[in-house]
Design an enzyme around this catalytic site. Structure first.
Site, short mmCIF file in Angstrom:
data_model
loop_
_atom_site.label_atom_id
_atom_site.label_comp_id
_atom_site.label_asym_id
_atom_site.label_seq_id
_atom_site.Cartn_x
_atom_site.Cartn_y
_atom_site.Cartn_z
N LYS A 53 2.98 -8.54 -47.40
CA LYS A 53 2.37 -8.04 -48.63
C LYS A 53 0.88 -7.78 -48.41
O LYS A 53 0.34 -6.76 -48.82
CB LYS A 53 2.54 -9.07 -49.77
CG LYS A 53 3.95 -9.08 -50.34
CD LYS A 53 4.22 -10.27 -51.25
CE LYS A 53 5.70 -10.28 -51.65
NZ LYS A 53 6.13 -11.50 -52.33
N GLN A 97 4.04 -16.89 -54.87
CA GLN A 97 5.27 -16.73 -54.07
C GLN A 97 6.29 -17.81 -54.45
O GLN A 97 5.96 -19.00 -54.50
CB GLN A 97 4.91 -16.81 -52.57
CG GLN A 97 6.07 -16.53 -51.63
CD GLN A 97 6.58 -15.09 -51.71
OE1 GLN A 97 5.84 -14.15 -52.00
NE2 GLN A 97 7.87 -14.90 -51.45
N ASP A 120 4.41 -9.09 -60.57
CA ASP A 120 5.81 -9.38 -60.23
C ASP A 120 6.75 -8.98 -61.38
O ASP A 120 7.95 -8.85 -61.18
CB ASP A 120 5.97 -10.90 -60.04
CG ASP A 120 6.12 -11.31 -58.59
OD1 ASP A 120 6.64 -10.50 -57.80
OD2 ASP A 120 5.74 -12.44 -58.27
N1 GUN Z 1 10.29 -14.76 -53.52
C1 GUN Z 1 11.25 -13.90 -53.14
N2 GUN Z 1 11.07 -12.69 -53.72
C2 GUN Z 1 9.96 -12.80 -54.48
C3 GUN Z 1 9.26 -11.88 -55.30
O1 GUN Z 1 9.63 -10.71 -55.49
N3 GUN Z 1 8.14 -12.37 -55.91
C4 GUN Z 1 7.73 -13.66 -55.75
N4 GUN Z 1 6.63 -14.05 -56.41
N5 GUN Z 1 8.36 -14.53 -55.00
C5 GUN Z 1 9.47 -14.10 -54.36
#
Ligand code: GUN
Length: 288
Positions: A53, A97, A120
């Site tokens: 990311k 996350q 998100d």
């Molecule tokens: N863990 C797995 N996929 C995601 C996501 O799309 N966003 C977040 N914040 N955590 C994740």
């Protein structure tokens, strides 16, 4: 029929090209879109996602910060990090996350993020806005699926979409987005009786279960579109999805591979949401 492969990597690159010029334009107007990622603990998969990311942000000329915390962090300490980021004008998007360690209440943490920085799309305010067809930050993976279908020119109105999986991150919001696009939606999950009965009727199958070979050619009608959101490992440790790719691609009209399918779209939509948040903050500044 042999399916055409929907190349998520290529589509993601195209979308990112467009975003690059959006970021450039914002920068010329004094705004550098900024994303903050909070990573708690040392889960290997999470570390990889977070690194990807950050790299993607930097490639577009965006500002990105990573806040790394130990797995022993208290809920109060994490709330304080979020409150600081909510008030930080250089940060337009906040991503915590998931999963978080068991002693931290994920719902409470998600609700602490300002809805205007919730890139998100997990905050109940954004979910409510999405459900009622208002402008909202859309959850990145389902949003990416919709953009992929748009790219192949697939018309969803009146189609029957069967979603397999009901997670808050993918399955549930995916169904909502398809409904908003005037499709007829069926949700299937681990307690569904006779999965094949349902998937066989689908014009579009979205597999979001997290278990390989969940969807085989027996589950698919001729010419269906098959979207594989799964991220699993096979017995040789290779990345694979929820769909038995080889056999299903003999029956489907379109199919997404794993890797290079939905995965690259998820990060791309996160970048898109962050650019959108930055643009909105600029609009708010101008109004004030
Ligand atoms: N863990 C797995 N996929 C995601 C996501 O799309 N966003 C977040 N914040 N955590 C994740």
């Amino acid at each position: 029929m042999t399916a055409q492969i929907i190349n998520g990597k290529e589509i993601a690159e195209k979308v990112r090209e467009g975003l690059k010029s959006d970021v450039q334009e914002l920068r010329e107007n004094g705004i550098v879109p900024g994303l903050a990622v909070i990573l708690v603990g040392d889960n290997q998969a999470s570390q990889t996602y977070v690194r990807n990311k950050q790299k993607a942000c930097e490639e577009l000329g965006m500002h990105s910060i990573l806040i790394k915390r130990s797995a022993e962090l208290t809920e109060e300490e994490l709330m304080k990090d979020i409150q600081d980021l909510n008030l930080d004008d250089s940060i337009h998007g906040i991503l915590v996350q998931l999963p978080l360690p068991g002693h931290i209440n994920e719902k409470k943490i998600i609700e602490a993020i300002s809805p205007e920085k919730d890139v998100d799309g997990f905050h109940p305010i954004n979910i409510g806005r999405m459900m009622t067809g208002q402008d909202a930050f859309l959850p990145c993976t389902p949003y990416g699926v919709m953009v992929m279908l748009e790219h192949i020119g697939y018309e969803l109105e009146g189609r029957h979409v069967v979603i397999v999986g009901r997670s808050n991150i993918v399955g549930k919001p995916a169904g909502q987005l398809f409904l908003n696009a005037n499709a007829t939606v069926t949700y299937c999950h681990s307690k569904t009786n006779d999965l094949i009965y349902h998937t066989k009727q689908a014009d579009v199958i979205v597999a979001a279960v997290g278990k390989r070979n969940t969807i085989t050619s027996d589950h698919v009608k001729d010419g269906a579109v098959v979207i594989d959101v799964g991220m699993n490992r096979d017995e040789d440790g290779r990345l694979c999805g929820d769909v038995a790719f080889e056999e299903v691609s003999q029956k489907a009209s379109y199919i997404t591979p794993v890797p290079k399918g939905v995965g690259p779209m998820t990060i791309t939509m996160l970048l898109q949401n962050t650019v959108k948040a930055a643009r909105k903050s600029k609009e708010l500044q101008l109004k004030a």
